[in-house]
Design an enzyme around this catalytic site. Sequence first.
Site, short mmCIF file in Angstrom:
data_model
loop_
_atom_site.label_atom_id
_atom_site.label_comp_id
_atom_site.label_asym_id
_atom_site.label_seq_id
_atom_site.Cartn_x
_atom_site.Cartn_y
_atom_site.Cartn_z
N GLY A 32 75.27 -27.86 28.18
CA GLY A 32 75.17 -27.66 26.74
C GLY A 32 74.49 -26.35 26.41
O GLY A 32 73.40 -26.06 26.91
N GLY A 34 73.67 -25.34 23.24
CA GLY A 34 73.06 -25.35 21.91
C GLY A 34 71.70 -24.68 21.98
O GLY A 34 71.39 -23.97 22.94
N PHE A 35 70.87 -24.93 21.00
CA PHE A 35 69.56 -24.29 20.99
C PHE A 35 68.76 -24.67 22.23
O PHE A 35 68.14 -23.82 22.87
CB PHE A 35 68.79 -24.67 19.72
CG PHE A 35 69.32 -24.00 18.49
CD1 PHE A 35 69.18 -22.63 18.32
CD2 PHE A 35 69.98 -24.73 17.51
CE1 PHE A 35 69.67 -22.00 17.18
CE2 PHE A 35 70.47 -24.10 16.37
CZ PHE A 35 70.31 -22.74 16.20
N VAL A 100 81.69 -31.78 30.47
CA VAL A 100 81.00 -32.67 31.39
C VAL A 100 81.19 -34.10 30.90
O VAL A 100 80.89 -34.42 29.75
CB VAL A 100 79.51 -32.32 31.48
CG1 VAL A 100 78.78 -33.30 32.40
CG2 VAL A 100 79.33 -30.89 31.98
N GLU A 197 72.69 -29.83 1.12
CA GLU A 197 73.18 -28.45 1.20
C GLU A 197 74.66 -28.39 0.80
O GLU A 197 75.07 -27.51 0.03
CB GLU A 197 72.99 -27.91 2.62
CG GLU A 197 71.54 -27.58 2.94
CD GLU A 197 71.26 -27.46 4.43
OE1 GLU A 197 70.15 -27.03 4.78
OE2 GLU A 197 72.14 -27.83 5.25
N ASP A 330 68.89 -33.21 21.01
CA ASP A 330 69.26 -34.42 20.28
C ASP A 330 69.45 -35.64 21.18
O ASP A 330 69.40 -36.77 20.70
CB ASP A 330 70.55 -34.18 19.48
CG ASP A 330 70.34 -33.20 18.33
OD1 ASP A 330 69.17 -32.90 18.03
OD2 ASP A 330 71.34 -32.73 17.75
N ALA A 346 66.55 -27.98 15.23
CA ALA A 346 66.68 -26.82 16.11
C ALA A 346 65.34 -26.42 16.74
O ALA A 346 65.29 -26.20 17.96
CB ALA A 346 67.29 -25.65 15.34
#
Lengths: 460, 460
Positions: A32, A34-35, A100, A197, A330, A346
């Site tokens: 992964g 991501g952040f 994966v 948002e 997460d 994040a």
Amino acid sequence: MPAILEFPDTVSATRPLDPSSNPAPPHIVIVGAGFGGLYAARELRHARARVTLLDRRNFHLFQPLLYQVATAALSPGNIAYPIRAILRGQPNTQVLLAEVTGVDLAARQIVLASADDEPENRLDYDCLILAPGARDSYFGHEQWAQWAPGLKSLEEGLELRRRLLLAFEHAERESDAARRRTWLTVAIIGGGPTGVEMAGAIAEIARQVMRHDFRAIDPAETRVVLIEAGPRILPTFAPELSRRAEEALRQRGVELWLNTPVTGIDARELLAGREHNIQSLRAGLIVWAAGVQASALGESLGVPLERGGRVRVQADLSLQNHPEVFIIGDLAWCAGDDGAPLPGLAPVAMQQGRHAAGNILRALRAAETQGGDAFVSGTPFYRPFHYFDKGNLATIGKAAAVGQWGRFKLWGLPAWLVWVGVHIRYLIGFRNRLLVSLEWLWAYLTTQRAARLITHQARQ
Amino acid sequence: MPAILEFPDTVSATRPLDPSSNPAPPHIVIVGAGFGGLYAARELRHARARVTLLDRRNFHLFQPLLYQVATAALSPGNIAYPIRAILRGQPNTQVLLAEVTGVDLAARQIVLASADDEPENRLDYDCLILAPGARDSYFGHEQWAQWAPGLKSLEEGLELRRRLLLAFEHAERESDAARRRTWLTVAIIGGGPTGVEMAGAIAEIARQVMRHDFRAIDPAETRVVLIEAGPRILPTFAPELSRRAEEALRQRGVELWLNTPVTGIDARELLAGREHNIQSLRAGLIVWAAGVQASALGESLGVPLERGGRVRVQADLSLQNHPEVFIIGDLAWCAGDDGAPLPGLAPVAMQQGRHAAGNILRALRAAETQGGDAFVSGTPFYRPFHYFDKGNLATIGKAAAVGQWGRFKLWGLPAWLVWVGVHIRYLIGFRNRLLVSLEWLWAYLTTQRAARLITHQARQ
């Protein structure tokens, strides 16, 4: 498109780098980008190890601004950046495009998706960092997904943008008043930051951006309904800030349905309410922002899962009885200093990524001095993770946001300026993505590229 | 994705504006918002008429730079712009998102595509400008399309980008040397400007942009083969410039197969050559730049078609016996001053769009003074079209292009600087699309948006 079948998104074999140093350096696999995964990989740039970062996409997505792609404020190229380009200067790290599908803890292998005609494909690891992130959760109503897309992937963002813009086009051509009304109604399910948002941004587009663009309709007539099952929006913020956000949304013409759980979703219609007070809402666009769950990868670990499919980790972010496996972001159920699980934000993922990498570096150093397997003899040097709370921000629209740092609260223009500042800072940290569309000219002078995204890849 | 069925790209009814002036102004319908249709619409901004511009996409595509999207130099948002935003300040014009499937000349109606469950949907016109453009032509081998996409639509550009980038990802993971070689081979069919631009740009990406991005492969090993059936590339240019372009491509490592017609295309393999000299080429990406044909809309007119499915127009760009119908751009077979048909270039379409609109304005004015139907009594005031040759440019890559203005020729850096200048000028003419990705911040201050593209819409 049949051709796509001929271009499987994963291929049969994996080529490791030939171990350049002797003895073969340990192989750290990060799942992964991501952040969490990306910050872990960066932290390991000087590690005496072979690092492999796998992601099923070829780009890192700046998730906090995805809602702006869904509302046509940003292009995908503004918030997505090729992972290879980010890590190009990190020789010990190989980036692989791969999905994966499972983890074999006993064999210390991860399982990669293969094309149907190909054998199962595995990758050995000495140390594993799992950062696969989260996905939409429809609480067992998976059939709702087709009528109410969520906002986790870039494709979902583009699909929402497509539906939002098409709804206005349909309305412009619609002769039947009732159907036109439906096309000009947007329902957003879930009063968390994403829902807020989206509601604010869509209201602004309808009332300001598109004002002069149509001849048969007035986009300002658009009805934006934000539906929340609980008693207030932004429940993770202080009640005062929820109230401020609700005011700001109402000022923008957003309807708020609080205490209103959604009980059914169909093509351009939903049912919401309790017992004897179920109401129907016909809408040209329905957005799902009500829930997320951790990646299905957690289920392959064969360990008990916490709420939302998260995996409980130890204080040092490693998996119990598996000091060679770290779980961050997460997917990780990680207790904060107050004992409550840390939220899926994040900053949490970034800090966990750096911390897990730090523990690995400490173990590697210990093994170099004392010998032995780093992830046996080195693990005593792991340190516990403590989240440094960077606060919590949510934006409603132009010059309107709410922010909370412990007891300190901010709203309106000041909070919005902080929000803009924070996001510009992180974006600029990602190679001036703000300037991405000057890239085409710049490209001729620097041989760089900005738009290297495989945006069709993960679409169903 | 089933949901897409629920969002038909055309809807049942069309709502005309209520005629604001009295008597009802004539209705001018423009089909296609490419260079021809868009420039015609702009020219009609002050016309005492009701103008309707239809396109099956919601954006105008800056086609000359599409190859840069396919080669990841530009984002879609850089070269596509919402038609509504372009014409928002033109109150007499309505933009409709609709696919036109046919023209009924006798009834003075166009036929719009409808969802299956809906009745045929027609739109009356007093005057029609047909500018539907062109599509790929596989010369009767339509099955080749899936293995060798062309470069006409934005989706094709994104599909080529996806395949190009995926090919390198597959190569990075491929253990078998022969298969790796295939993934690192790109075949481009057709030596016209598009094929030359693609070959040059892909060679540059492989050798420069991606140089440091991979660990298991060296993208510089990429083999780029440009296949042309004729004796030289860029046949519409002077032989000297073809030679210069061939040199520039070879310098960039591009293989040229001249006099080599392609006889077969399959999944990642093609056959090319003559009689006893047919050779096979395995390639991870095959690009089709060999031919285009006019839109199928021409067939619905029931008139004899010229080569490439084009419709022969009269000197004033109107259709014979139908002074109320104008045909411009790639669909029009229009003789230049030398008697040869004009090429399918943007400048031709722009000039024809303006000229057709000019003839309409003259007819309207005549009718206002003399009364009667403008497209009967006014037609004597039509003027013949003369193409002002703006020259011909093709770019090979960084600091390399060829240009020709009549007898005057230019190549190398000077030609490339002209090319950059021309394209910047036209792009900036389109509201600073160069700055599109600063839009996200700017949007908060101006309530404008740049990325309003429905990019999934036309994808199969």
